[in-house]
Enzyme design. Structure first.
Site, PDB file in Angstrom:
ATOM      1  N   LYS A  72      50.538  58.638  32.927  1.00 11.63           N
ATOM      2  CA  LYS A  72      49.365  59.240  33.585  1.00 11.63           C
ATOM      3  C   LYS A  72      48.131  59.115  32.693  1.00 11.63           C
ATOM      4  O   LYS A  72      47.071  58.706  33.142  1.00 11.63           O
ATOM      5  CB  LYS A  72      49.636  60.730  33.860  1.00 11.63           C
ATOM      6  CG  LYS A  72      48.378  61.517  34.210  1.00 11.63           C
ATOM      7  CD  LYS A  72      48.646  62.981  34.464  1.00 11.63           C
ATOM      8  CE  LYS A  72      48.646  63.876  33.246  1.00 11.63           C
ATOM      9  NZ  LYS A  72      47.337  64.306  32.745  1.00 11.63           N
ATOM     10  N   ASN A  73      48.280  59.474  31.429  1.00 14.23           N
ATOM     11  CA  ASN A  73      47.107  59.551  30.558  1.00 14.23           C
ATOM     12  C   ASN A  73      46.591  58.191  30.098  1.00 14.23           C
ATOM     13  O   ASN A  73      45.565  58.107  29.427  1.00 14.23           O
ATOM     14  CB  ASN A  73      47.395  60.458  29.358  1.00 14.23           C
ATOM     15  CG  ASN A  73      47.457  61.926  29.783  1.00 14.23           C
ATOM     16  OD1 ASN A  73      47.112  62.258  30.931  1.00 14.23           O
ATOM     17  ND2 ASN A  73      47.897  62.794  28.886  1.00 14.23           N
ATOM     18  N   CYS A 103      43.609  71.567  33.411  1.00  9.97           N
ATOM     19  CA  CYS A 103      44.552  72.623  33.051  1.00  9.97           C
ATOM     20  C   CYS A 103      43.846  73.701  32.233  1.00  9.97           C
ATOM     21  O   CYS A 103      43.014  73.402  31.385  1.00  9.97           O
ATOM     22  CB  CYS A 103      45.685  72.041  32.206  1.00  9.97           C
ATOM     23  SG  CYS A 103      46.957  71.208  33.159  1.00  9.97           S
ATOM     24  N   ASP A 111      51.339  67.768  24.136  1.00 11.54           N
ATOM     25  CA  ASP A 111      51.850  67.662  25.510  1.00 11.54           C
ATOM     26  C   ASP A 111      53.372  67.785  25.586  1.00 11.54           C
ATOM     27  O   ASP A 111      53.930  67.779  26.683  1.00 11.54           O
ATOM     28  CB  ASP A 111      51.408  66.331  26.149  1.00 11.54           C
ATOM     29  CG  ASP A 111      49.923  66.315  26.453  1.00 11.54           C
ATOM     30  OD1 ASP A 111      49.292  67.383  26.420  1.00 11.54           O
ATOM     31  OD2 ASP A 111      49.399  65.222  26.725  1.00 11.54           O
ATOM     32  N   ARG A 114      38.054  73.653  26.059  1.00 12.69           N
ATOM     33  CA  ARG A 114      37.858  72.232  26.312  1.00 12.69           C
ATOM     34  C   ARG A 114      36.396  71.859  26.579  1.00 12.69           C
ATOM     35  O   ARG A 114      36.022  71.430  27.671  1.00 12.69           O
ATOM     36  CB  ARG A 114      38.768  71.758  27.441  1.00 12.69           C
ATOM     37  CG  ARG A 114      40.232  72.095  27.161  1.00 12.69           C
ATOM     38  CD  ARG A 114      41.162  71.563  28.193  1.00 12.69           C
ATOM     39  NE  ARG A 114      41.474  70.157  28.004  1.00 12.69           N
ATOM     40  CZ  ARG A 114      42.299  69.479  28.810  1.00 12.69           C
ATOM     41  NH1 ARG A 114      42.842  70.062  29.836  1.00 12.69           N
ATOM     42  NH2 ARG A 114      42.554  68.216  28.575  1.00 12.69           N
ATOM     43  N   ARG A 157      51.040  66.771  39.473  1.00 17.98           N
ATOM     44  CA  ARG A 157      49.907  66.112  38.818  1.00 17.98           C
ATOM     45  C   ARG A 157      50.408  65.074  37.816  1.00 17.98           C
ATOM     46  O   ARG A 157      49.724  64.084  37.576  1.00 17.98           O
ATOM     47  CB  ARG A 157      49.053  67.136  38.051  1.00 17.98           C
ATOM     48  CG  ARG A 157      48.286  68.074  38.949  1.00 17.98           C
ATOM     49  CD  ARG A 157      47.340  68.913  38.123  1.00 17.98           C
ATOM     50  NE  ARG A 157      46.623  68.061  37.186  1.00 17.98           N
ATOM     51  CZ  ARG A 157      46.143  68.451  36.016  1.00 17.98           C
ATOM     52  NH1 ARG A 157      46.281  69.690  35.636  1.00 17.98           N
ATOM     53  NH2 ARG A 157      45.511  67.618  35.239  1.00 17.98           N
TER      54      ARG A 157
END
Ligand code: EPU
Length: 430
Positions: free
Chosen positions: A22-23, A126, A316, A131, A408
């Site tokens: 995903k990232n 999230c 993560d 952030r 997600r």
């Protein structure tokens, strides 16, 4: 809202495929904005975040298409997608689209580099900490963009184009490194990024940009040199395997016991996490097709971890590792150094009987003999999957509510685990 129901106590055995990351997929899709030719990405995972980003890119004018099924493919095979940004018709990324996913903010870099302007809503994502976006703003300003923030939007302008410069990040940031690297690819002259993120997803994006004609050296190290070019062309690039998905399933096997091969996984992307898992008693070997994870008989040994930027232990995987440690034979400590509020899984794990004490950024976990199934609530993407891991080992039934967080970032989670013997199902909202 859908729920996931798990009946714990089954070992995991067999094999399951690891999807594209995903990232990596998200910044790669965003990189399509840098060119007027088609960027083709292979091995793109089917995820809610990917779908959400296609909405955002479409709104800018990007044409998006997905290949149909090909011979030899099944539902587990990654998708091939084509993105064409020949006609960017809108340089605004509105709040309604950006607020649910932080990475969508990253369109600001390519848009200001290619179009000379961008108006992008401050991001969401999230709820794992504040952030901020100061590194992005300072980085783009260093390349000559004029930036102001008004009404929740960041407005960036560079009517005469961006100009290469030295960009030093005060702290390692994956997103800011992606954005400055993309923007600098189309700036005039040389950009040097210092204290750059070294994550495999940065290397994957750099390789794709190089294929598109960018001049980039040093991705994967602390210092990245980018020599700007006038234009970038189309290219075809496969998305790197998901190291977080890999680590997550490896931890699930370490938790339940069993023997599972993670097909397509690459050990070099998560050496620190695999070494940590070996410390807990799991046997991990590289095979021709992926990574084999085994744990038989012996219990789970406690291991302390501190999250760090790559190549350290990834934040993560922190929640998943904590789930594993809840059943260790002894006490372990987990220190979170990347995000200040990434312990929301603690109280949910406690509902299953875990014994965890929080003191600031340090969690002390006293392993317990048994976890007991209970209803729990998913709070963010990685926290959600930590509850699944705990549920797989808990006695009786666990229901994970609010599973949209899982969708997600984890493709066909229930199917993959069920293939290996887990008793897990999705209960669709009525
Ligand atoms: N930071 C700032 N200012 C900035 C940018 C970052 O202070 O302008 C701080 C952050 O608040 C944080 C630290 O720098 O304390 C590192 O954040 P980073 O920018 O590296 O995170 P990110 O790019 O927003 C990506 C991943 C995250 C992952 C982090 C850290 C994507 C789409 N997201 O986020 O993944 O946790 O790097 O490795 O690549 C996830 O997949 O569940 C996820 C949250």
């Amino acid at each position: 809202m859908d729920k996931i129901r798990i009946v714990g106590g089954h070992q995991l055995n067999g094999s399951l495929p690891i999807s594209g990351a995903k990232n990596a997929a998200l910044p790669l899709m965003i990189a399509s904005l840098l060119s007027d030719e088609t960027l083709t990405l292979e091995n793109v995972p089917r995820l809610r975040d990917v779908a959400q980003l296609t909405h955002i890119l479409s709104n800018h004018g990007v044409d998006y298409s997905v290949n149909g099924k090909r011979a030899g493919e099944d539902a587990m095979t990654g998708q091939t997608v084509h993105l064409n940004a020949a006609n960017i018709v809108d340089t605004t990324a509105p709040y309604e689209l950006v607020s649910t996913m932080r990475a969508s903010f990253w369109v600001i870099g390519p848009l200001v580099a290619r179009m000379g302007q961008a108006r992008v809503s401050l991001p969401g994502g999230c709820a794992i900490g504040t952030r901020p976006v100061d590194f992005f703003i300072d980085g783009l300003r260093a390349l000559g963009a004029e930036i102001d923030i008004e009404g929740g939007y960041v407005n960036a302008r560079a009517t005469k184009g961006l100009v290469g410069n030295r960009v030093h990040f005060p702290k390692v940031s994956v997103g800011a490194t992606h954005v400055v690297m993309m923007a600098a690819a189309l700036a005039r002259g040389e950009t040097v990024i210092e204290n750059a993120a070294r994550e495999p997803e940065i290397v994957d994006l750099a390789q794709c940009l190089i294929g598109m004609g960018a001049k980039i050296e040093g991705a994967g190290t602390e210092t990245i040199h980018i020599q700007g070019v006038d234009r970038l062309s189309g290219f075809t690039h496969p998305v790197v395997p998901d190291r977080i998905e890999t680590g997550t399933y490896a931890m699930a096997v370490a938790m339940t016991g069993g023997d599972v091969t993670l097909e397509g996984a690459r050990a070099d992307l998560l050496e620190n996490a695999l070494e940590t898992l070996r410390g807990t008693g799991a046997e991990i070997t590289e095979t021709n097709t992926g990574i084999r994870v085994k744990r038989n008989g012996s219990g789970i040994a406690p291991v302390d971890v501190v999250t760090e930027p790559f190549p350290g232990f990834p934040t993560d995987l922190q929640a998943q590792f904590m789930a594993l440690m809840t059943r260790a034979k002894g006490t372990s400590r987990i220190t979170e150094t990347i995000f200040e509020n990434r312990f929301m899984h603690v109280q949910e794990l406690a509902r299953l009987g875990a014994d965890i004490h929080l003191d600031g950024q340090v969690a002390t976990i006293n392993g317990v003999e048994t976890l007991n199934g209970a209803p729990v609530m998913a709070t963010d993407l990685r926290a959600s999957v930590s509850l699944v891991i705990a549920g797989l080992a808990a006695k009786g039934e666990t229901t994970v509510n609010r599973v949209y967080h899982l969708d997600r970032g984890f493709e066909r989670l229930e199917e993959k685990l069920r293939r290996c013997g887990a008793e897990i199902e999705r209960i669709a909202a009525s």
